[in-house]
Design a protein around this motif. Sequence first.
Motif, short mmCIF file in Angstrom:
data_model
loop_
_atom_site.label_atom_id
_atom_site.label_comp_id
_atom_site.label_asym_id
_atom_site.label_seq_id
_atom_site.Cartn_x
_atom_site.Cartn_y
_atom_site.Cartn_z
N GLU A 115 0.83 -1.21 0.00
CA GLU A 115 0.00 0.00 0.00
C GLU A 115 0.87 1.26 0.00
O GLU A 115 0.56 2.24 -0.67
N ARG A 116 1.96 1.22 0.75
CA ARG A 116 2.86 2.38 0.81
C ARG A 116 3.56 2.58 -0.53
O ARG A 116 3.74 3.72 -0.98
N GLN A 117 3.93 1.49 -1.19
CA GLN A 117 4.56 1.60 -2.50
C GLN A 117 3.61 2.22 -3.51
O GLN A 117 4.01 3.06 -4.32
N VAL A 118 2.33 1.82 -3.47
CA VAL A 118 1.34 2.38 -4.38
C VAL A 118 1.20 3.88 -4.14
O VAL A 118 1.15 4.68 -5.09
N ARG A 119 1.14 4.28 -2.87
CA ARG A 119 1.02 5.71 -2.56
C ARG A 119 2.22 6.49 -3.10
O ARG A 119 2.07 7.59 -3.64
N LEU A 120 3.43 5.92 -2.96
CA LEU A 120 4.63 6.59 -3.45
C LEU A 120 4.59 6.74 -4.98
O LEU A 120 4.81 7.84 -5.50
N VAL A 121 4.31 5.66 -5.68
CA VAL A 121 4.33 5.70 -7.14
C VAL A 121 3.21 6.61 -7.67
O VAL A 121 3.45 7.48 -8.50
N ALA A 122 1.99 6.42 -7.17
CA ALA A 122 0.87 7.24 -7.65
C ALA A 122 1.10 8.71 -7.33
O ALA A 122 0.91 9.58 -8.19
N GLY A 123 1.53 9.01 -6.12
CA GLY A 123 1.80 10.40 -5.73
C GLY A 123 2.90 11.02 -6.57
O GLY A 123 2.81 12.19 -6.98
N SER A 124 3.94 10.25 -6.84
CA SER A 124 5.05 10.76 -7.65
C SER A 124 4.62 11.06 -9.08
O SER A 124 5.00 12.09 -9.65
N ILE A 125 3.81 10.17 -9.65
CA ILE A 125 3.34 10.39 -11.02
C ILE A 125 2.47 11.64 -11.08
O ILE A 125 2.62 12.48 -11.98
N VAL A 126 1.58 11.80 -10.12
CA VAL A 126 0.71 12.99 -10.10
C VAL A 126 1.54 14.26 -9.92
O VAL A 126 1.33 15.26 -10.62
N LEU A 127 2.49 14.25 -8.99
CA LEU A 127 3.32 15.42 -8.75
C LEU A 127 4.13 15.79 -10.00
O LEU A 127 4.13 16.96 -10.42
N VAL A 128 4.79 14.83 -10.60
CA VAL A 128 5.61 15.11 -11.78
C VAL A 128 4.74 15.60 -12.93
O VAL A 128 5.10 16.56 -13.63
N SER A 129 3.58 14.97 -13.13
CA SER A 129 2.72 15.42 -14.25
C SER A 129 2.14 16.80 -13.98
O SER A 129 2.01 17.61 -14.91
N ALA A 130 1.83 17.12 -12.73
CA ALA A 130 1.31 18.47 -12.41
C ALA A 130 2.39 19.52 -12.66
O ALA A 130 2.11 20.58 -13.24
N VAL A 131 3.62 19.25 -12.24
CA VAL A 131 4.72 20.19 -12.47
C VAL A 131 5.01 20.30 -13.97
O VAL A 131 5.18 21.39 -14.50
N ALA A 132 5.03 19.16 -14.67
CA ALA A 132 5.30 19.18 -16.11
C ALA A 132 4.22 19.95 -16.86
O ALA A 132 4.50 20.54 -17.92
N SER A 133 2.98 19.94 -16.33
CA SER A 133 1.90 20.64 -17.03
C SER A 133 2.10 22.15 -17.03
O SER A 133 1.45 22.86 -17.80
N LEU A 134 3.00 22.67 -16.19
CA LEU A 134 3.32 24.09 -16.22
C LEU A 134 4.01 24.46 -17.53
O LEU A 134 3.91 25.60 -18.00
N TRP A 135 4.72 23.50 -18.13
CA TRP A 135 5.41 23.73 -19.40
C TRP A 135 4.70 23.08 -20.57
O TRP A 135 4.77 23.55 -21.69
N TRP A 136 4.04 21.97 -20.30
CA TRP A 136 3.35 21.23 -21.36
C TRP A 136 1.97 20.85 -20.82
O TRP A 136 1.82 19.87 -20.08
N THR A 137 0.98 21.62 -21.14
CA THR A 137 -0.37 21.51 -20.57
C THR A 137 -0.96 20.10 -20.64
O THR A 137 -1.60 19.67 -19.68
N PRO A 138 -0.79 19.35 -21.72
CA PRO A 138 -1.39 18.00 -21.78
C PRO A 138 -0.90 17.03 -20.69
O PRO A 138 -1.53 16.02 -20.43
N ALA A 139 0.20 17.36 -20.04
CA ALA A 139 0.73 16.46 -18.99
C ALA A 139 -0.26 16.31 -17.83
O ALA A 139 -0.23 15.30 -17.11
N VAL A 140 -1.15 17.27 -17.66
CA VAL A 140 -2.14 17.17 -16.59
C VAL A 140 -3.06 15.97 -16.81
O VAL A 140 -3.62 15.43 -15.84
#
Length: 190
Positions: A115-140
């Motif tokens: 469960e902790r691994q899932v939280r880490l991976v899912a949270g990391s993907i969301v964080l990286v895609s949210a930050v990336a969307s600042l430069w490339w909108t479709p990343a959201v």
Amino acid sequence: MSDRTIGVHAVRTLFESDPNTLVVDVRTPAEYESSHIPGAINLPSQRVDRHLERIVADAGGRLVLVCQSGQRARGCQDSLAAAGLSDTVVLDGGMNAWEAQGGAVVKGRGRWALERQVRLVAGSIVLVSAVASLWWTPAVAIAGFVGAGLTFAAVTDTCAMGMALTRLPYNQPKNHVDIEDSLARIGGRR
């Protein structure tokens, strides 16, 4: 706590009053190897359905089902009950509660719970895609896809990401889990 769950203190009492009680740890082999209740057998939840008939036919006493938090064990309990085995209880709070209340454990190679691994991976993907969307909108859209996957996982009580993570080398046990031995121990209690 319902009559389908049992607390840590009650499990300890059950062990004392009924030595025929068997703990069935339904976590992944790697989680089991990391820490488990002494005397518990490992029968991963994803394999329970494949062996339902044999488990139901061979169970000769109460089974205490254990996972990390109780969720996977409840799913196994439901499958076993639907197949005709009603003498099962789930350790309320799972290994988290057992260890928090000082229950004896056999320790092995430490790993993060699934469960902790899932939280880490899912949270990391969301964080990286949210930050990336600042430069490339479709990343959201990636964050949206992960959010939809987590929602689906909650509604269906399944987790594709968790199942994928169990296949990583990090989550493979050092020693092979012998499913036949686990099934034989269920049947050997008669």
